[in-house]
Design a protein around this motif. Structure first.
Motif, short mmCIF file in Angstrom:
data_model
loop_
_atom_site.label_atom_id
_atom_site.label_comp_id
_atom_site.label_asym_id
_atom_site.label_seq_id
_atom_site.Cartn_x
_atom_site.Cartn_y
_atom_site.Cartn_z
N GLN A 39 53.80 -62.02 48.24
CA GLN A 39 54.87 -62.43 49.15
C GLN A 39 56.05 -61.50 48.99
O GLN A 39 56.65 -61.42 47.90
N ALA A 40 56.36 -60.79 50.07
CA ALA A 40 57.50 -59.89 50.09
C ALA A 40 58.73 -60.66 50.58
O ALA A 40 58.58 -61.68 51.26
N GLY A 42 61.42 -62.29 52.63
CA GLY A 42 61.53 -62.57 54.05
C GLY A 42 60.21 -62.67 54.79
O GLY A 42 60.21 -62.83 56.01
N LYS A 43 59.11 -62.59 54.06
CA LYS A 43 57.79 -62.65 54.69
C LYS A 43 56.99 -63.80 54.13
O LYS A 43 57.27 -64.31 53.04
N SER A 44 55.96 -64.19 54.86
CA SER A 44 55.10 -65.27 54.38
C SER A 44 54.09 -64.71 53.36
O SER A 44 53.85 -63.50 53.29
N ARG A 45 53.54 -65.62 52.57
CA ARG A 45 52.56 -65.21 51.57
C ARG A 45 51.29 -64.76 52.28
O ARG A 45 50.83 -65.41 53.22
N GLU A 46 50.70 -63.65 51.82
CA GLU A 46 49.49 -63.13 52.44
C GLU A 46 48.40 -62.91 51.39
O GLU A 46 48.68 -62.59 50.24
N VAL A 92 56.10 -60.16 45.21
CA VAL A 92 55.66 -60.99 44.08
C VAL A 92 54.18 -61.27 44.30
O VAL A 92 53.78 -61.74 45.38
N TYR A 93 53.37 -60.98 43.30
CA TYR A 93 51.92 -61.17 43.37
C TYR A 93 51.55 -62.44 42.63
O TYR A 93 51.95 -62.64 41.47
N TYR A 94 50.77 -63.29 43.30
CA TYR A 94 50.34 -64.58 42.75
C TYR A 94 48.82 -64.62 42.66
O TYR A 94 48.12 -64.16 43.55
#
Length: 120
Positions: A39-40, A42-46, A92-94
């Motif tokens: 998730q960057a 201002g962007k949605s999680r991808e 952020v990497y999940y």
């Protein structure tokens, strides 16, 4: 209870590499599908990449040929090797995993996230 802990994030220059790890621990009978999301600001999680217990993989088009997902079932650990990093990979990497718990029951779990910043 089951916990997922990511590690390996950091600051890297464009063109560089990082290796992320996601370790699952706790009352685990078996971990099935595992995934990396990002998730960057201002962007949605991808979804970035996914791997089945048997090792079948899938990647987002934006990372194909640059990122490699893998896992060690004996250690309940998943990895993401990231090469040729670009500024647009900053996020952020999940990690996410579907886990069968000891005593029964299947649930999806998330890690706390690890920051990856690609900048000169």
């Amino acid at each position: 209870q089951v916990q997922l802990v990511e590690s390996g994030g950091g600051l890297v220059q464009p063109g560089g590499s990082l290796r992320l790890s996601c370790a699952a621990s706790g009352s685990i009978f078996r971990a099935d599908d595992m995934r990396w999301y990002r998730q960057a600001p201002g962007k949605s999680r991808e979804l970035v990449a996914a791997i089945t217990r048997g090792g079948t993989t899938n990647y987002a088009d934006s990372v194909k040929g640059r990122f490699t997902i893998s896992r060690d079932n004996a250690k309940n650990t998943m990895y993401l090797q990231m090469n040729s990093l670009k500024p647009e990979d900053t996020a952020v990497y999940y990690c996410n995993a579907e886990v069968w718990r000891l005593g029964g029951g299947l649930s999806a779990y998330w890690g706390q996230g690890t920051q990856v910043t690609v900048s000169s």
